[in-house]
Write a protein that holds these residues in place. Structure first.
Motif, PDB file in Angstrom:
ATOM      1  N   GLY A  44      28.636  18.292  21.900  1.00  0.00           N
ATOM      2  CA  GLY A  44      28.410  18.029  20.478  1.00  0.00           C
ATOM      3  C   GLY A  44      28.987  16.712  20.005  1.00  0.00           C
ATOM      4  N   GLU A  45      29.882  16.128  20.792  1.00  0.00           N
ATOM      5  CA  GLU A  45      30.505  14.887  20.320  1.00  0.00           C
ATOM      6  C   GLU A  45      29.513  13.741  20.190  1.00  0.00           C
ATOM      7  N   GLY A  46      28.527  13.715  21.067  1.00  0.00           N
ATOM      8  CA  GLY A  46      27.543  12.630  20.987  1.00  0.00           C
ATOM      9  C   GLY A  46      26.268  13.086  20.285  1.00  0.00           C
ATOM     10  N   GLY A  47      26.317  14.187  19.531  1.00  0.00           N
ATOM     11  CA  GLY A  47      25.105  14.735  18.897  1.00  0.00           C
ATOM     12  C   GLY A  47      24.659  15.926  19.723  1.00  0.00           C
ATOM     13  N   LEU A  48      24.778  17.121  19.161  1.00  0.00           N
ATOM     14  CA  LEU A  48      24.501  18.342  19.925  1.00  0.00           C
ATOM     15  C   LEU A  48      22.986  18.556  20.059  1.00  0.00           C
ATOM     16  N   ASN A  49      22.497  18.094  21.187  1.00  0.00           N
ATOM     17  CA  ASN A  49      21.059  18.149  21.427  1.00  0.00           C
ATOM     18  C   ASN A  49      20.704  19.501  22.057  1.00  0.00           C
ATOM     19  N   LEU A  50      20.287  20.444  21.216  1.00  0.00           N
ATOM     20  CA  LEU A  50      20.158  21.842  21.628  1.00  0.00           C
ATOM     21  C   LEU A  50      18.947  22.132  22.509  1.00  0.00           C
ATOM     22  N   THR A  51      17.854  21.465  22.208  1.00  0.00           N
ATOM     23  CA  THR A  51      16.650  21.622  23.034  1.00  0.00           C
ATOM     24  C   THR A  51      15.723  20.446  22.746  1.00  0.00           C
ATOM     25  N   TYR A  52      14.519  20.529  23.283  1.00  0.00           N
ATOM     26  CA  TYR A  52      13.563  19.441  23.111  1.00  0.00           C
ATOM     27  C   TYR A  52      12.263  20.039  22.609  1.00  0.00           C
ATOM     28  N   GLN A  53      11.721  19.441  21.563  1.00  0.00           N
ATOM     29  CA  GLN A  53      10.471  19.998  21.057  1.00  0.00           C
ATOM     30  C   GLN A  53       9.276  19.391  21.779  1.00  0.00           C
ATOM     31  N   SER A  54       8.601  20.214  22.513  1.00  0.00           N
ATOM     32  CA  SER A  54       7.383  19.762  23.185  1.00  0.00           C
ATOM     33  C   SER A  54       6.590  20.994  23.543  1.00  0.00           C
ATOM     34  N   ASP A  55       5.391  20.760  23.987  1.00  0.00           N
ATOM     35  CA  ASP A  55       4.543  21.798  24.526  1.00  0.00           C
ATOM     36  C   ASP A  55       5.305  22.446  25.697  1.00  0.00           C
ATOM     37  N   LEU A  56       5.174  23.759  25.865  1.00  0.00           N
ATOM     38  CA  LEU A  56       5.978  24.471  26.866  1.00  0.00           C
ATOM     39  C   LEU A  56       5.767  23.930  28.280  1.00  0.00           C
ATOM     40  N   GLU A  57       4.514  23.613  28.613  1.00  0.00           N
ATOM     41  CA  GLU A  57       4.259  23.125  29.983  1.00  0.00           C
ATOM     42  C   GLU A  57       4.962  21.797  30.215  1.00  0.00           C
ATOM     43  N   GLU A  58       4.977  20.969  29.183  1.00  0.00           N
ATOM     44  CA  GLU A  58       5.650  19.672  29.302  1.00  0.00           C
ATOM     45  C   GLU A  58       7.164  19.896  29.450  1.00  0.00           C
ATOM     46  N   SER A  66      10.789  23.119  39.130  1.00  0.00           N
ATOM     47  CA  SER A  66      10.183  23.687  37.918  1.00  0.00           C
ATOM     48  C   SER A  66       9.633  25.091  38.175  1.00  0.00           C
ATOM     49  N   GLU A  67       9.278  25.388  39.449  1.00  0.00           N
ATOM     50  CA  GLU A  67       8.745  26.741  39.710  1.00  0.00           C
ATOM     51  C   GLU A  67       9.834  27.803  39.535  1.00  0.00           C
ATOM     52  N   PHE A  68      11.091  27.419  39.752  1.00  0.00           N
ATOM     53  CA  PHE A  68      12.191  28.378  39.537  1.00  0.00           C
ATOM     54  C   PHE A  68      12.430  28.568  38.044  1.00  0.00           C
ATOM     55  N   MET A  69      12.356  27.467  37.304  1.00  0.00           N
ATOM     56  CA  MET A  69      12.697  27.541  35.881  1.00  0.00           C
ATOM     57  C   MET A  69      11.540  28.047  35.015  1.00  0.00           C
ATOM     58  N   ALA A  70      10.291  27.888  35.489  1.00  0.00           N
ATOM     59  CA  ALA A  70       9.135  28.223  34.649  1.00  0.00           C
ATOM     60  C   ALA A  70       9.187  29.645  34.091  1.00  0.00           C
ATOM     61  N   PRO A  71       9.349  30.692  34.940  1.00  0.00           N
ATOM     62  CA  PRO A  71       9.350  32.042  34.373  1.00  0.00           C
ATOM     63  C   PRO A  71      10.508  32.283  33.400  1.00  0.00           C
ATOM     64  N   VAL A  72      11.603  31.582  33.630  1.00  0.00           N
ATOM     65  CA  VAL A  72      12.783  31.735  32.773  1.00  0.00           C
ATOM     66  C   VAL A  72      12.490  31.122  31.397  1.00  0.00           C
ATOM     67  N   LEU A  73      11.925  29.937  31.417  1.00  0.00           N
ATOM     68  CA  LEU A  73      11.643  29.234  30.156  1.00  0.00           C
ATOM     69  C   LEU A  73      10.513  29.902  29.381  1.00  0.00           C
ATOM     70  N   ARG A  74       9.596  30.516  30.114  1.00  0.00           N
ATOM     71  CA  ARG A  74       8.500  31.220  29.418  1.00  0.00           C
ATOM     72  C   ARG A  74       9.041  32.442  28.674  1.00  0.00           C
ATOM     73  N   GLN A  75      10.099  33.040  29.202  1.00  0.00           N
ATOM     74  CA  GLN A  75      10.681  34.223  28.532  1.00  0.00           C
ATOM     75  C   GLN A  75      11.446  33.851  27.275  1.00  0.00           C
ATOM     76  N   PHE A  76      12.014  32.646  27.278  1.00  0.00           N
ATOM     77  CA  PHE A  76      12.796  32.216  26.114  1.00  0.00           C
ATOM     78  C   PHE A  76      12.569  30.709  25.972  1.00  0.00           C
ATOM     79  N   THR A  77      11.603  30.380  25.124  1.00  0.00           N
ATOM     80  CA  THR A  77      11.119  28.992  25.038  1.00  0.00           C
ATOM     81  C   THR A  77      11.989  28.184  24.067  1.00  0.00           C
ATOM     82  N   ASN A  78      11.651  26.907  23.946  1.00  0.00           N
ATOM     83  CA  ASN A  78      12.337  26.047  22.966  1.00  0.00           C
ATOM     84  C   ASN A  78      12.115  26.583  21.537  1.00  0.00           C
TER      85      ASN A  78
END
Ligand SMILES: Cc1cc2nc3c(=O)[nH]c(=O)nc-3n(C[C@H](O)[C@H](O)[C@H](O)COP(=O)(O)OP(=O)(O)OC[C@H]3O[C@@H](n4cnc5c(N)ncnc54)[C@H](O)[C@@H]3O)c2cc1C
Length: 401
Positions: A44-58, A66-78
């Motif tokens: 948070g000291e340099g600006g707490l960048n919590l997530t990134y707004q983009s299309d989920l696939e991007e 990315s194949e490991f993270m894909a199912p995880v991110l699909r369950q809880f997206t940005n």
């Protein structure tokens, strides 16, 4: 009721504790520091960048593997993370670079406190000042300063190995290796890289940003900002290439990145603009017609010979491809994140450590990579969510059986 011990108190652990069904699980979170979320606060000291707004696939494409993270991110997206935070009183806004931050009036400690307060209301027990040191002879968790460690399930969320002062020191590696779990050695990611600058150049330009530039390493390209430092280069453009550069430093004799000072223009467009210029001095053309700042011009002069500088065709090419030799990566402890950790082959798709029954691991202690931009926190939060969902469902199955 089954007992779950969560070891580590970073974002991955906090999200897990927030999502576990406390009617089914008695949740104890053990953190070796006096308070939880220290690295979150440093972030948070340099600006707490919590997530990134983009299309989920991007979003998914930014993670590796990315194949490991894909199912995880699909369950809880940005979007899910932003809604969840909003529900808990942390409104967010999207900055000009699509990075998502807490509302300006909220300090990082207030964001952390809101999450912790929610966990307290859910009955999560915090056991701080409690360092996990391995397993005892009976195979139970062993802690410094805490005896009541018997639990049915354990989730490790011990973080990577940078910014040791926050508690994330990677010391946990030995205990896992003793159990036969393969842990890839840590190295710095999202870090500065060393350059052997000319002393006069660095004296003049140290601390100066190069904005909206492109950076190429082999077939990898990133856009963003670079800052000249005494050590070398820092900034999101080089952080984004850090995983590939580390591979290069390990395997290649020479690692060279190419700076593109005009990523929105082609060589031909630069050449044409140069040709139309009414100015006679090269430096003036670069400054006034091509809008290059002093540091960019300094770099061009530093990395081109006189004949190239005076030849508009060669100069146009140089502006888009300034070769800079990378000598080394910065120290591990100064890195924003770390490469290495428990290899993903040791994990099943539900974050269970295959070789240790009833033990799970999430967050930066696993061997995955994401660039800065909010992707790291998003990845950790998503893993916490996904594991909680799995454990909540697992308990239902057991009860029905
Ligand atoms: C300077 C900096 C800026 C950053 N900025 C951003 C940003 O803006 N956006 C972003 O997405 N990410 C950012 N990050 C990265 C992000 O903070 C981490 O990726 C994230 O905190 C990792 O979460 P985690 O839960 O896996 O582990 P951590 O947050 O590292 O937490 C692990 C916890 O485990 C505890 N622990 C370790 N060993 C033991 C033990 N043996 N016993 C008990 N407890 C133990 C530690 O004390 C620590 O509290 C930044 C990081 C740094 C250093």
């Amino acid at each position: 009721m089954k007992k779950i011990t969560i070891v580590g108190g970073g974002p991955a652990a906090l999200m897990l504790a927030a999502q576990l069904d406390t009617k089914k699980y008695q949740v104890t979170l053990c953190e070796k520091k006096k308070t939880v979320g220290r690295k979150f606060l440093v972030a948070g000291e340099g600006g707490l960048n919590l997530t990134y707004q983009s299309d989920l696939e991007e979003l998914i494409s930014q993670y590796s593997p990315s194949e490991f993270m894909a199912p995880v991110l699909r369950q809880f997206t940005n979007e899910d993370l932003m809604s969840w935070l909003d529900f808990h009183g942390v409104s967010t806004f999207v900055g000009s670079s699509s990075r998502v931050f807490p509302a300006l009036e909220l300090k990082p400690i207030e964001v952390l406190n809101k999450i912790v307060e929610y966990l307290v209301t859910r009955g999560v027990k915090f056991q701080t000042d409690t360092k996990w040191v391995g397993w005892n002879a009976e195979g139970n968790l062993s802690f410094e300063g805490f005896n009541d460690a018997a639990s049915d399930l354990v989730v490790f969320a011990l973080g990577g190995a940078s910014w040791k002062v926050t508690g994330s020191d990677g010391e946990w590696r030995t205990a896992f290796e003793k159990r036969g779990v393969i842990v890839r050695p840590f190295s710095a990611a999202n870090c500065a890289f060393g350059v052997d600058w000319d002393k006069n150049f660095v004296k003049t330009h140290q601390g100066k940003p190069l904005k909206n530039i492109g950076l190429r390493y082999k077939e990898h390209f990133s856009k963003g900002e670079l800052v000249i430092s005494e050590f070398g280069l820092e900034g999101n453009a080089i952080y984004a290439l850090s995983q590939k550069l580390q591979e290069g430093l390990l395997n290649e004799e020479r690692v060279v990145v190419h700076l593109d000072l005009k990523p929105t223009m082609t060589v031909a467009q630069i050449r044409a603009k140069y040709k139309r210029s009414k100015l006679t001095k090269v430096t003036e053309v670069l400054k006034k017609d091509l809008n290059l700042d002093r540091t960019s011009i300094g770099l061009i002069k530093q990395f081109t010979d006189k004949s190239t500088f005076l030849d508009p065709d060669l100069l146009a090419k140089s502006i888009k491809s300034i070769p800079v030799i990378i000598q080394s990566a910065d120290e591990l402890d100064k890195a924003i994140s770390t490469l290495g950790g428990i290899t993903l082959e040791e994990m099943d798709e539900n974050f269970q450590i295959k070789k240790i029954p009833d033990a799970y691991a999430i967050g930066e202690m696993l061997d995955w990579y994401a660039p800065t931009g909010g992707y790291l926190l998003q990845g950790c939060f998503s893993m916490g969510f996904a594991l909680a969902k799995h454990l909540n469902e697992l308990e239902v199955v057991n009860e029905l059986a």
